[in-house]
Every structure is written in structure tokens, then in C-alpha cells.
Scaffold this motif. Sequence first.
Motif, PDB file in Angstrom:
ATOM      1  N   LYS B 322       0.835  -1.203   0.000  1.00 20.25           N
ATOM      2  CA  LYS B 322       0.000   0.000   0.000  1.00 20.25           C
ATOM      3  C   LYS B 322       0.872   1.257   0.000  1.00 20.25           C
ATOM      4  O   LYS B 322       1.902   1.306   0.671  1.00 20.25           O
ATOM      5  CB  LYS B 322      -0.914   0.004   1.227  1.00 20.25           C
ATOM      6  CG  LYS B 322      -2.236  -0.754   1.034  1.00 20.25           C
ATOM      7  CD  LYS B 322      -2.068  -2.246   0.965  1.00 20.25           C
ATOM      8  CE  LYS B 322      -3.371  -3.001   0.835  1.00 20.25           C
ATOM      9  NZ  LYS B 322      -3.107  -4.442   0.593  1.00 20.25           N
ATOM     10  N   ILE B 327      -2.404   3.760   3.099  1.00 22.94           N
ATOM     11  CA  ILE B 327      -2.176   3.417   4.508  1.00 22.94           C
ATOM     12  C   ILE B 327      -2.919   4.409   5.406  1.00 22.94           C
ATOM     13  O   ILE B 327      -3.572   4.013   6.375  1.00 22.94           O
ATOM     14  CB  ILE B 327      -0.658   3.408   4.820  1.00 22.94           C
ATOM     15  CG1 ILE B 327      -0.006   2.196   4.144  1.00 22.94           C
ATOM     16  CG2 ILE B 327      -0.405   3.383   6.329  1.00 22.94           C
ATOM     17  CD1 ILE B 327       1.504   2.164   4.229  1.00 22.94           C
ATOM     18  N   CYS B 479      -7.304  -2.450   0.094  1.00 25.86           N
ATOM     19  CA  CYS B 479      -7.672  -1.103   0.544  1.00 25.86           C
ATOM     20  C   CYS B 479      -8.904  -0.680  -0.244  1.00 25.86           C
ATOM     21  O   CYS B 479      -8.802  -0.384  -1.435  1.00 25.86           O
ATOM     22  CB  CYS B 479      -6.499  -0.167   0.289  1.00 25.86           C
ATOM     23  SG  CYS B 479      -6.849   1.515   0.786  1.00 25.86           S
ATOM     24  N   ILE B 505      -0.520  -5.359   4.085  1.00 31.72           N
ATOM     25  CA  ILE B 505      -1.487  -5.402   5.180  1.00 31.72           C
ATOM     26  C   ILE B 505      -2.084  -6.805   5.234  1.00 31.72           C
ATOM     27  O   ILE B 505      -2.540  -7.328   4.213  1.00 31.72           O
ATOM     28  CB  ILE B 505      -2.579  -4.336   4.984  1.00 31.72           C
ATOM     29  CG1 ILE B 505      -1.949  -2.932   5.091  1.00 31.72           C
ATOM     30  CG2 ILE B 505      -3.707  -4.499   5.989  1.00 31.72           C
ATOM     31  CD1 ILE B 505      -2.920  -1.784   4.911  1.00 31.72           C
ATOM     32  N   LEU B 527      -0.425  -3.860   9.829  1.00 32.50           N
ATOM     33  CA  LEU B 527       0.380  -3.300   8.744  1.00 32.50           C
ATOM     34  C   LEU B 527       1.827  -3.759   8.932  1.00 32.50           C
ATOM     35  O   LEU B 527       2.353  -3.711  10.042  1.00 32.50           O
ATOM     36  CB  LEU B 527       0.295  -1.764   8.819  1.00 32.50           C
ATOM     37  CG  LEU B 527       1.214  -0.928   7.922  1.00 32.50           C
ATOM     38  CD1 LEU B 527       0.808  -1.076   6.459  1.00 32.50           C
ATOM     39  CD2 LEU B 527       1.142   0.540   8.343  1.00 32.50           C
ATOM     40  N   LEU B 548      -3.620  -2.111  12.952  1.00 29.04           N
ATOM     41  CA  LEU B 548      -4.494  -1.031  12.485  1.00 29.04           C
ATOM     42  C   LEU B 548      -5.817  -1.089  13.247  1.00 29.04           C
ATOM     43  O   LEU B 548      -6.415  -0.069  13.535  1.00 29.04           O
ATOM     44  CB  LEU B 548      -4.744  -1.163  10.980  1.00 29.04           C
ATOM     45  CG  LEU B 548      -3.523  -1.002  10.080  1.00 29.04           C
ATOM     46  CD1 LEU B 548      -3.916  -1.153   8.613  1.00 29.04           C
ATOM     47  CD2 LEU B 548      -2.863   0.357  10.302  1.00 29.04           C
TER      48      LEU B 548
END
Lengths: 606, 606
Positions: B322, B327, B479, B505, B527, B548
Motif C-alpha cells: 500500500k 495506509i 484497501c 497489510i 500493517l 491497524l
Amino acid sequence: MSPKITGELLRQLRQAMKNCKYFSEPIQAYIIPSGDAHQSEYIAPCDCRREFISGFDGSAGTAIVTEQHAAMWTDGRYFLQANQQMDNNWTLMKMGLKETPSQEDWLISVLPENSKVGVDPWIIAADQWKNMFKALSSAGHSLVAVQDNLIDAVWPDRPERPSTQLRSLGLDFTGISWQDKITTLRAKMSERKITWFVATALDEIAWLFNLRGADIEYNPVFFAYTIVGMNTIRFFVDLKRLSDPAMREHLQLDSPSKPELSIQTFPYESVYTELQAICAALGPKDKVWICDKASCALTQVIPKTHRSPIPYTPLCLGKAVKNATEIQGMKMAHIKDAVALCELFAWLEKEVSYFFCFQKDFVGLSFPTISSVGPHGAIIHYRPLPETNRTLTVNEVYLIDSGAQYVDGTTDVTRTMHFGTPSAFEKECFTYVLKGHIAVSAAIFPNGTKGHLLDSFARSALWESGLDYLHGTGHGVGCFLNVHEGPCGISYKTFADEPLEAGMIVSDEPGYYEDGSFGIRLENVVLVVPAKPKYNYRNRGSLTFEPLTLVPIQVKMMNTELLTQKERDWVNEYHRKCREVVGAELERQGRQEALEWLIRETQLII
Amino acid sequence: MSPKITGELLRQLRQAMKNCKYFSEPIQAYIIPSGDAHQSEYIAPCDCRREFISGFDGSAGTAIVTEQHAAMWTDGRYFLQANQQMDNNWTLMKMGLKETPSQEDWLISVLPENSKVGVDPWIIAADQWKNMFKALSSAGHSLVAVQDNLIDAVWPDRPERPSTQLRSLGLDFTGISWQDKITTLRAKMSERKITWFVATALDEIAWLFNLRGADIEYNPVFFAYTIVGMNTIRFFVDLKRLSDPAMREHLQLDSPSKPELSIQTFPYESVYTELQAICAALGPKDKVWICDKASCALTQVIPKTHRSPIPYTPLCLGKAVKNATEIQGMKMAHIKDAVALCELFAWLEKEVSYFFCFQKDFVGLSFPTISSVGPHGAIIHYRPLPETNRTLTVNEVYLIDSGAQYVDGTTDVTRTMHFGTPSAFEKECFTYVLKGHIAVSAAIFPNGTKGHLLDSFARSALWESGLDYLHGTGHGVGCFLNVHEGPCGISYKTFADEPLEAGMIVSDEPGYYEDGSFGIRLENVVLVVPAKPKYNYRNRGSLTFEPLTLVPIQVKMMNTELLTQKERDWVNEYHRKCREVVGAELERQGRQEALEWLIRETQLII
């Protein structure tokens, strides 16, 4: 150690690569794997072709020579050694590093279009051939089987293939007769509807017939092939070796108990033509089992429709799980080994201090003298292997990796010690390695777990401090057989990894190596045994390890503050067992100095 | 839950298997994989063919129907569910157990000689086709591509393929324009001398064009294909979806900035003929990249000499790491998610106690009402998934696995809690699972480590007590894309496992499941971030994880005596962060009850 000068040799090899005596068209690259026709890990001098052409004599490595380049692939254990042993004609390809190309990718990047790449089909394994063939074909090149070995063509004084005396082992050492092993094998064959089985791995053949030889240093095996049918057994070996009456009796060559247990003997070299004859007579449904790691040459004799390649033969799997007699033998061998090592270490400690006291500029003991120490009576071959042949002082970390072949078992132990005062960093690294060793040795895990799933346990403490080692954590160990054997192990590499089961024997040997400064490794041989934790999820059962090696781990090298209470308990219990088992034997043999050393080295830690 | 009655359906399917409208000769077996033509994990209702024929609606499973048998392969997560949903016509094949045969072995054991096995080539991946083809051929059977799907033939009211509205994402959400992604892709293609790239995975296409759809529940993707050449971009999608002016502007359909960034649009169905046309015009050296997991149908359009199959496409690898914008979005999404969950849990705790106080024979809350709770303003789709749809009481362990799609990120969290008094065994198991969760989350490991090497860390504490769980420990997370994505993960399975690197992730979700009694799982999305341990072996660099997910872990379920000081420190530091970040947000939003709950649930443990 100065490198081998290889300019002239490479010129001759490149000449041979263009020489039409060996093939219809010149080849642009020649691959020189490190194996023999049996894909042995250790090889006889006549098979050390990769060493001959390059100078590099580590146990693992593949050389590739093109018109312009000569490149050597080897792994982290050998980066330093290969750099020292090879001259500037060679490029070292460090396997395991991200930037290092694979052999295939490298060939594709350096070869001109439509190149031919040659290899001896007896030396390359069928599965390696297949991968290489595919990769080269997809890039427009071709892989060519060169029947005459091109290294042999430029090696005038190549040694002869060894043919040492064979030794037969009775039931008191093997636990199972070769006849019963044949019967078990045939049962597995008929279960899978297989009509023929071709055995090519030397340790499998030695195990099957309860025979041992000494054709390859350190490995009590002999050059042979075997083809087992449902009613026939063909044994390919130098026939001179079968003239001894006791040997003929062991194999029942003159009076087989049953016709289907009658062994037909053939010269070693005739395996190719004999397998061709068998294959010519195959029925439409006949299937032939051969290991996918067997030589490409022999594999391709079997027509594809009849070929059943397997990653591990039933012999490999049967051999890996030791029977009660073998386990007992391995235990005895490790006690004898521990006695020898206690004596060696006690002597070493005294001598080193002695020399050091008297001579300020003491240069040190040279290693080979040490190997003659100790009671090596029952020992077939004793192999002390320091990391390099350096001299010994009290200022340095001393690593000894030693293994012995006893008639009842095979040992492999590594200890790291210091005869002076270790630095804080040396102790710190030693302690991380010890934590890793314990994490594997004390792990409880479900039946059927593959060894690679335990590898990270050995590295966790090192990783936490940003350290690591570039080799696997453990390998299978044979019983008076090869010290490295498949199909199980403990490695981040996930190939060749059958699930662990009770009776298997592996090594547990994490390490840490500070380039040009010191090396640390702690290795025990451990037996896979059932564990009885509190619960039993889905009735799968659990396993753990029992150390067979019983040699003290130097407390002086430990930073005990970095150990947890559980880890300290493990060390104390291990040392208690060393004292109990090895101490009793030292006492019985009246080896007082070694006994005193043992008692001193196994004090409780808190 | 009563099983689906499948007798009549299977009769019709077996009729179709003999029906010569579909092929020249009858087939003896028909394979029904669970995927769609894009090998999606979650699929649209029109693609739920395996569920339609069997009743089993778990996310993973393959059905095979022969004249005599109907068998279903699925993994440990679904053994109970599959048993409940399928009637007696079906045999459950429990994957991961030693005694369960593979699909190939089972087919070989039940089929008559020279059988034909059919499969829809759009639904089976090219690599699966290849393996199945090989195994069946070697046993004298053949694998046949049946162009018309036989399930569709017996499914009169099959739903239509969805075509939801597309949403374009700006640079503030994606960090990189689709034009720059195309340019990066082409650079990788020319580096490997590739002239064409065929994208078939829906999330890769959504990521490439910075577009999202809602064709598949939970997965913000849309049905499409893309073929990228060095100067052309072909986009295959229901053309009605491209009529919106903003969409045409996003894709620059009417005024491309550069000719090579001009997108040619085609109907979704024409990918086959268009790829055929491209392949007919290939030069001798032209190579086409396609994922080896793409459909067999599309893969086989590309002539073998031009085909370059890859395990992961450059889009898959690019998407996994990412960028800073992504992020940041993921962090924001997880804070919003934590706010919603704190509110939900605070409410839940109060309601359950309330009902329990007043009514002795309280039957419980039914789960669906809960999903409407919480501030779901920015949420695209909220997905609370209890293990089963059971009612909730204060006497049971309560497991909630919830995930949401926000425009800036995707979340996936599992918490296990008890609203009454957990048993000692429940607490013990929870604590082992927590130890495993922490062992992974806090692990430091070298750059380039593959996720499967961390899997055993999550199991070690469970193993030590003879317990385990039959699923992997973690999966890649997209994401605002699929919650399960490749190419990285943490699993004892070693396929599909690219090395972990900073920016990736994954989830960390060990569990323990006591059949018919309770289930425990603790899942955070984490992450991969650089770590800075004391040393830096060979300058490789080290990595670790940063959670996260910021939702308290229920202290009531912990047996803190089983935790080490290090583990207690980890819990306290995690809870401190939850309080700091989520607490601030709850305060800002004035959610007093949830804030009080958060503060109560994040008390220090000692």
C-alpha cells in the motif's frame, strides 16, 4: 588457502564443448552439478567433478560454464569458502540472497539466441532436468543430454570408482531382515498397482539389504542399483564384492528360502540395459516406480506412460521411521560419542591452558592432532570438522562439529566453547542460539506437522535482535547410514519435507556466524517421540523431541539473564541427564578426568 | 437449518451428463468448483452453482458428481456447516485430515476405466486444470472442457449477472492515477520482454483503473476484463456502465491525454474473441502474460509458445504494497470501525444484562437486529458475521467477526467476549489464542520472510496444550477492495505466499473451536512496518507488525497468570493506544456510553 588456477582447465572444457566427438553440434553452456549418478550428497573422489573444474569443494554447489563465463551457485554455508577456493575465472552466485539470479534466469540472460545447454544425464536428477528443460525451452534455448561427461574428458588422472568391502548387519543391529523389507515393499507396490520399483539412492539400497560399505567417505554405503519386481530382485553391484561366503549366505545367493526372494546379481554398469529390457516387456498396465530425484538418464529409459515418479520411495519413508532396535542402537552410539567428546574436551581444556601458561607467543594446536584423541574403539569413522582448519587459542570461540559412524548408529554433534573469556557479544549470540535450540527441542506440536513449520522457533530470538543464520535448522539422520537423509528435516525451505512422526530422527542445529570473526552452532540429534499435553485436539496426538546427544552445553558461554525460567529448567534437566547417563559410563570406564570435567560442566544454573 | 433436498436436482444433472447436446460422448463425472470466471473468492448469486446443486454455501468447496456419488471437499472452517446444509445424497470430504482422499485420488478410485470427467473451462483455473488433467490422464481417464455449464442447464431461475453503478476514486483516495499504474505495468512488461498482459482478477482491474463497483456482495468490484498492450488498453465491461459523463472523464474515454493511454471499450463477453484476434496477429517473439490462476478457457486461447503464465501478476504485487495515501485511509477506516464497535459492544453489554435481570427464561437477542446498530454513515457495506445465526445469552462465549468497506479502506476484526462468567476452560483457551495473536503481532523478522514461516508462532501456545485450529492465521487485506487478497498471508499452507514487505497489510487471527460448544478468534488487521532491532544482520533490515485495528480485547476472558510479563506489556500498550486514538474520536463525537465502555475495557492488567 590459495585458489585453484583454472584458466587452462576451462580452456580445455570450452574446447570440448565445441568438439563434435561428443555431440552433433557445439553447446554454448555446460552444467556441472555436484552429485553422482545416485544423487548422493557426499560423493566419491571420482565424482568430484565440480570441485575438479573449480577448486570449490563444499558439499553443495552447481557450476555452469559458458563460452564467456564460469559461475558457481552455492548457499550461505559456503560463501566464504567458495570465494577463497575459486580464482578470478569464477563468479560466485550467492543463493538465498534476493539479488542472485537462478541458474535458469542467469543462463537466459547471458546466452546468445537458440543456444544449446549440455549436461550429463546421469548426474542431473529427473526433476531438475525437467525444470531446466522447461525454463530454457520457453526462452528459445534447448537442454541437451551429453552422454560422455566433459569434465572426465579433461581430467586425465581421475580416480577409479571405489569398491570397498561390504559388511552385513544382523537382526540385532537392523531389527528387520532384508527379506521382510522386500515383502513390505511389495505390499506397498501392489497397493498402488505398481509392478516394478527402481532403487537408485545408495543409502536406500544399503538399508534394504542390511548391508554397508565404505565407498563414500563418512557415508557407509556402496555403489549399487536395485530393481524389485513382484517376483524378482535384481541387484547391480561390482560382482567381486559378492564372493565372500558369509556375504553370499546373508543374501541367500546360493540357496534362496523362497523363489521370489532369490536375488539375481548383475554388474553395476548393466542397470541401463537391464532396465531397457524390462521396459521392453512391460504390459499395457504395468507401472514402474522411480524417485523423481533419480538420474534423468535412468528415468528416461522408462516410457512416460509406464513411469510413476514419486518424491520419496517407500524405502526412504520406511528408513526414516526407526524401529526399536535402531533407536536403541542410536542411543548407545550417542553415549559412546558423549564419552569420547567429554574426554576430548577435558583434554583440550587442560592442554590449551597449559600451553597458554608457558608460552606467550603460543601459536596454537593444529586441529588434525585432536582427532586422534579419545576412545575410538568401536568407531567406523570419526569426523571432527572444525569450521576451518585454523589454529586454536584461548582468545577465540571454538566450534567443533563432529560425527561418528558406529555399527549401532550415527552421531552428529556441534558444540561451541571458549577456553578463555568470551566477549559480551559472543555470549549474547550464543544465548540466542541456545534459546532457538531449546525452542525447537522442547516444542510440542501435532502429529503430522511438517518440519518447516518449526524452523522459525529456532530463529525467533535471533530475529528479535536483528540476527539470523543462512542454513536450515535440522536434517534427517540415518542409523549407521548417511548423516544427512530425507525425507524429513527442519528448514525454511519447504521442499523435501514429509510430516514428522514418532521414530524419526533429526538434528536441531541453529547457529550464528559473524563473518571473519566467530561462528556459533549448537547441534543435538533428537528423536521424535509422542508427547502427552493436557488436551488432545481431534485425537490427533502430539509429538516432541528427545535429545539423543548427551554432551554438556558450555555454561560459560551463556548470558543466563537472557534465559527464561523455562529455558533454565531445560538446560538443568538436560545437564542432569548428561551427568546421569554419560557420567555412569565414564565412571565404568574409569575415565576420571573426563568425569570431573563433565561434573564441572553440568553444574546447575540459576 | 435443514439441508437442501437435492435428489431431483442430481437426477437432472446426471441426465445432462449423459445428454449429447453438450458433448460428443457422455461424461462419468462433473466437477463443480466454487468460483466464477475470474476465480473470485466471493461470488455473485448467478455464480453460486456449487451452492445451488448441494445446498452448502460456505466460501470454499468443490463438488464432484458421478453417476453414483456426490462428494463435497471443504476445509475445517466449514465441516459443521456443510454437514448441516447438505442432505444424504452428499458425502463430505474433510480437507486437511490425513484420511481424506484428494479429488484426483477419489475420482480414480470410484470411476470405471477410461472415464471422461467434465468441467466448465471458465470456472476452473488453468493451474488446477493442468494438475487434474495430469492426474486423470496418468490413470487412463480424461478431463473434458464442457463449454455449456451443466448446472445452468438445470437451474431455470438462475439470477442475472449484476451490473451495478461504477464509482471512480480520486487521487486523494488512491494516491496514484490509473495512467501512472498503466505506465508502471508497461515498464515491468518491457523489462520481461512481454508484449501483452491479460488481467482477469476483478480486484486487480478495479485497482488498476481506480474504479469500484458492487457486483459481488462485500467485495467492491465489478465484472470486467482488461488486456494491456504496449500502446493499447482494451477494457471489457457492460458498456451501459460507461455512459455517465464523470465516468467517461475519469477514464478519459473522449479525450485521452496520450494515444497510448486511450482506452478502447468492448462488451464484457467479447474478451474471448478479442483475445483470439490478438493472438492470431502475434509475432514469433511476442509473449502474453496471464496469471496461472486465470480461467482455463481464456488461458488456452493463447498459444502455448506465446503464453507466459505467472503465479502473481504485477498488479497483484503492486496492489499488495500500500502507498502512503492508502495506509492513511486504512488507518482512518479502522478508527471509524473501532468507534462503531465500541458503541455496539457498549449497547450489547447493557441490553444483555438488562434482559437477563428481568427474565429468567430469557431466550436471547437474535443476531440480525444488532447489525443495525452503530454510526454507519460513511460505511459502504457493514458485515457482522457471527459464527452461526444463534441467539445470544449471557452463558455463552460470543464471537463477532465484522468487516466494513469504507471509501478510504477495508476493515476486518474479530473479537470474542463473554457477557456473563466464562468457564476456566474458555478463559484458558482464549488466553492461548491471545498468546498466539501477540506472538505474531510482536514478532520481529527479516525482510523477505514469507508469511508461512510465522504461522507456527500463532499456534505454539495452543500446541503446547495439545490444541490447534484448522485454518490459516492471516490473509492479505485490500484497501477498499477485497477483504481477502493475495499474494501474501500467514498460513501453514505454503502456496500463494510472496515475501512480506513494509506496506503490506494482513490479518492476524488465530482461534480455537470446541465443536458444538464455543468458538474463539482474535483478529486484528496489521500493517507490515520496518523494525529497528539492536543488530542488522547482512543489512537485510527487519520487519514487524503495527495493529491497524484498535478495539479492546476482553480482559474478562484472559487468564492473566498464563501471560508472560512481555505479553501483559503488549496488552497494556495496545489498550493504551485504543484509548488514545479511539477514545479521542468517541469524545469528539460525544458518544459517552461507548467512551465509558472503552475506558472500562482498557484498564491496565498486572
